[in-house]
Each structure stands twice: as structure tokens, then as C-alpha cells.
Design a protein around this motif. Structure first.
Motif, short mmCIF file in Angstrom:
data_model
loop_
_atom_site.label_atom_id
_atom_site.label_comp_id
_atom_site.label_asym_id
_atom_site.label_seq_id
_atom_site.Cartn_x
_atom_site.Cartn_y
_atom_site.Cartn_z
N CYS A 1 -3.48 1.73 -2.87
CA CYS A 1 -3.14 3.10 -2.61
C CYS A 1 -4.16 3.73 -1.94
CB CYS A 1 -2.60 3.89 -3.71
SG CYS A 1 -3.60 4.37 -4.82
N SER B 1 1.19 1.10 5.09
CA SER B 1 1.84 2.10 4.04
C SER B 1 3.45 2.59 4.64
CB SER B 1 1.35 3.21 3.69
OG SER B 1 1.66 4.04 2.71
N LEU C 1 0.90 -1.22 -0.11
CA LEU C 1 -0.18 0.02 0.16
C LEU C 1 0.76 1.08 -0.03
CD1 LEU C 1 -2.69 1.38 0.45
CD2 LEU C 1 -2.30 1.27 2.94
N VAL C 2 0.62 2.33 -0.97
CA VAL C 2 1.44 3.48 -1.04
C VAL C 2 0.38 4.75 -0.54
CG1 VAL C 2 2.41 5.14 -2.69
CG2 VAL C 2 2.78 2.55 -2.64
N THR C 3 0.78 5.41 0.10
CA THR C 3 -0.05 6.62 0.58
C THR C 3 0.48 7.83 -0.26
OG1 THR C 3 -0.32 6.05 2.86
CG2 THR C 3 -0.53 8.36 2.49
N VAL D 1 3.74 6.57 -9.96
CA VAL D 1 3.81 6.39 -8.48
C VAL D 1 4.55 4.80 -8.52
CG1 VAL D 1 2.49 5.53 -6.27
CG2 VAL D 1 1.89 7.52 -7.71
N ARG D 2 4.19 4.05 -9.13
CA ARG D 2 4.67 2.61 -9.47
C ARG D 2 6.29 2.62 -9.74
NH1 ARG D 2 4.18 -0.90 -14.64
NH2 ARG D 2 5.55 0.84 -15.25
N ARG E 1 -10.73 5.54 -2.68
CA ARG E 1 -9.27 5.56 -2.18
C ARG E 1 -8.80 7.16 -2.09
NH1 ARG E 1 -6.07 3.13 -7.20
NH2 ARG E 1 -7.56 4.53 -8.36
#
Length: 359
Positions: A46, A98, A16-18, A115-116, A72
Motif C-alpha cells: 500500500c 493501484s 497495491l492499495v492507495t 483497509v483489508r 510507504r
């Protein structure tokens, strides 16, 4: 939220990314910024936290509408209004699972899979932060001229994250992603800074032994201020922020940081003595003419006459930055004390350093 894997040849899963996006009266830009930075729902897990500083326009309504379509996206009130406090709050409120905090801006457009690719760069380089180049573009004629000035060495001083081109470890750059644990460990942004908080944080990252990596292939498109008044206000605040950073860390300015104040001080002296020493104006004429010729060269190269205004835009950036820098009285005292204790500043500029980074 559950972790999801990134679609890619390496098959490596991304947790998970914030994504944190500070906002204040950004109704004209925020929807497009959110759409460009948000990964596709099937890519990986995310959350996007819009940290609103009390917008009085339609910003909050737009974010709520987007949140209804995509849960999200969350709208969070940032009581202290400034970007530094919004990002610190986002780091604290982020999902416990995260490990990464991405900083996004309302005045920017992001490439696909940005982002990836940031997460993959973080993993590959074992950095506490990955920074990216800014590719400044304008929409209106004057904004295009301002963008041309900011993209030129005359306007940006040769900063690596303004010029792009070569990836590598740097001392500063345009903030994109952090190791959230390290961000919190060093205290996050200093919330007493309204500008230059990014350069100040990078100093603490480096002092703590962290490495900052510039990913030259992950450039962000940035939209600059559209008027000379807003541009000069922005750079005035950048100058004050730089002086505050140097004061806090008891540092001497580097040569390129001193050039705008020296030009301003020389100009004031030359104007004051014009009746007794008119030849002092010669160097001022050389400076102004050099900026004008730079703008003319950019206009001719791009075959766009309006870019001639990039010369005056560069002058506005230099002088407003200088006024902001010199107006910080606390640093004038610190500068004298520090100069008596330390060696003169290096003439060279470390890769990635920028006295006036864009927020």
C-alpha cells in the motif's frame, strides 16, 4: 511496488492499495490517524498519500518524520487546499498498479484490518464504492455532548451511515473506498464544492449505474468539533453544500432536508409577529422543549449530566444548516423552477441519504 497477499483464511491476494488523507493544520491528530489506518507492512502492498493543503503548523514535519520511518507514507502538496482537490490529485498520482483508492480522515480512528476488509467488501459486492458508518465520540465534555447529538436521530435525521446496524446498497454514505478507475471515469469530486462533495459524487455514481455498498461492520470512529462556534460553522457550510448539490442536479429537497429551513423561517415569522400573534411562539417552544428533553433523556440514559447540552447542540446544527441552505441564492431560483416541473418530494428518505455529510 509488488503485490502482496493478505493473511487470511481465503488466501486471496490484494493488489497495491492507495490511501489518500487530506490534511490542513492537523498536527494534533494526524500521527494517530496515520498509525491507525496504515496496514502492517507484511499484510499487503500500500501507499499513503498525505495531501496537505498548506499547513502552517507542525503537520508537514510530523508526516516527514513518519515517512522517514515508513517510506510507504508520502507528503504531497495540495495547492487548491480543499479535500475534493486533494483526493482527485491523489487518484491521479496513485501508483499505476493501484485499483483502489481509500479515503481516510485526520479526525478519525480506524479499526484493525480496516483497509483489508474494505477491499474484500469491494470484491464481494462488486460495488464502485464501499461506504461505512460513523461512530462519533468526544473527548472534552462539550465534545461528548456534540457527539451525542450527532449520533441521535434528532441530530442525524436517521441516516443509515450515522446509525449503522444494517449493511446493504445505499444512495450515499461516509466515503471509505473507491474503484479508482470508476472514480476517475465519472470525474472524481467536483472541486467547486468545499462541502457535501461526497453526496454530490454519489449522485453521479448512481446516475452512471454504479452501486454503493454500506458495510455496517466497518464503522469509523470520528471526533467532532469541540466548540459550538466551530460546529455551527461546519453545519452552515454543509447546508450550503447541500443546496449546491440540489441545484447542480436540479433536484427537489426531501422532507427531512426541508424541516430545518422550515423551522428557521417559521421562527423568524413568529418573532416578527410576536406582538400581534404571540401564540405563534407555541410551536417554537415545542421544538426547543423537544430538543431539550431529548438531551435530558440522553444524559439520564448515559448517566452523564453534560449530555444535556446535546439538545442545544442539535438546535445549533439544525439552524446553522438551515441558514447555509437558504443563503444559497442560486438554489432558491432552481427550487422554484424545479418545483413547477416535477412532482413533490417523497416523504420517505432513501436508505443512506444524508443532507449534511461530515468531512
Amino acid at each position: 511496488m509488488k503485490d502482496a497477499s493478505v493473511d487470511g483464511s481465503d488466501g486471496a491476494g490484494i493488489p497495491l492499495v492507495t490511501i489518500a488523507m487530506p490534511a490542513l493544520n492537523e498536527a494534533h491528530h494526524i500521527a494517530e490517524a496515520i498509525r491507525s489506518v496504515m496496514p502492517a507492512s507484511e499484510s499487503f502492498a500500500c501507499e499513503l498519500l498525505v495531501m496537505d493543503g498548506g499547513s502552517s503548523d507542525a503537520t508537514c514535519a510530523i508526516v516527514r518524520a513518519l515517512s522517514a520511518e515508513d517510506p510507504r507514507i508520502q507528503l504531497i502538496h495540495n495547492a487548491r487546499r480543499i479535500q475534493a482537490s486533494g483526493l482527485n490529485l491523489a487518484a491521479r498520482l496513485a501508483h499505476p498498479g493501484s485499483p483502489y483508492l481509500v479515503r481516510a480522515d485526520c479526525h478519525a480512528a480506524y479499526p484493525e484490518h480496516w483497509v483489508r476488509d474494505l477491499v474484500q467488501a469491494m470484491r464481494l459486492r462488486e460495488a464502485v464504492s464501499v461506504v461505512v458508518p460513523l461512530r462519533t465520540i468526544g473527548v472534552t465534555p462539550l465534545q461528548r455532548a456534540i457527539a451525542a447529538a450527532q449520533n441521535s436521530r434528532l441530530g442525524n435525521g436517521g441516516s443509515a451511515h450515522r446509525l449503522g446496524g444494517i449493511s446493504g446498497y445505499v444512495s450515499h454514505g461516509h466515503h471509505a473506498i473507491f474503484d479508482r478507475r470508476e472514480f476517475l471515469r465519472v470525474g472524481g469530486y467536483d472541486e467547486s464544492f468545499s462541502h457535501n462533495e461526497d453526496a454530490e459524487l454519489d449522485r453521479r455514481f448512481c446516475a452512471a449505474g454504479g452501486r454503493i455498498y454500506l458495510a455496517a461492520d466497518l464503522a469509523v470512529t470520528y471526533f467532532p468539533r469541540a466548540t459550538l462556534f466551530s460546529l455551527t460553522r461546519q453545519y452552515f457550510l454543509y447546508g450550503r453544500g447541500c443546496a449546491r448539490t440540489l441545484e447542480k442536479h436540479a433536484s427537489l429537497p426531501r422532507m427531512r432536508q426541508m424541516l430545518p429551513p422550515l423551522v428557521l423561517l417559521y421562527g423568524l415569522i413568529a418573532l416578527a409577529l410576536v406582538t400581534v400573534a404571540p401564540m405563534l411562539l407555541l410551536l417554537l417552544a415545542v421544538y426547543a422543549g423537544g430538543c431539550g428533553l431529548s438531551g435530558l433523556a440522553l444524559a439520564l440514559k448515559a448517566r452523564e449530566p453534560v449530555l444535556v447540552m446535546s439538545g442545544p447542540a442539535a438546535i445549533a446544527m439544525h439552524l446553522s444548516w438551515a441558514v447555509g441552505f437558504l443563503s444559497h441564492r442560486g438554489y432558491r431560483r432552481t427550487l422554484l423552477r424545479t418545483a413547477l416541473r416535477r412532482k413533490p418530494p417523497l416523504l420517505g428518505v432513501p436508505s443512506g441519504s444524508d443532507p449534511a455529510s461530515v468531512n
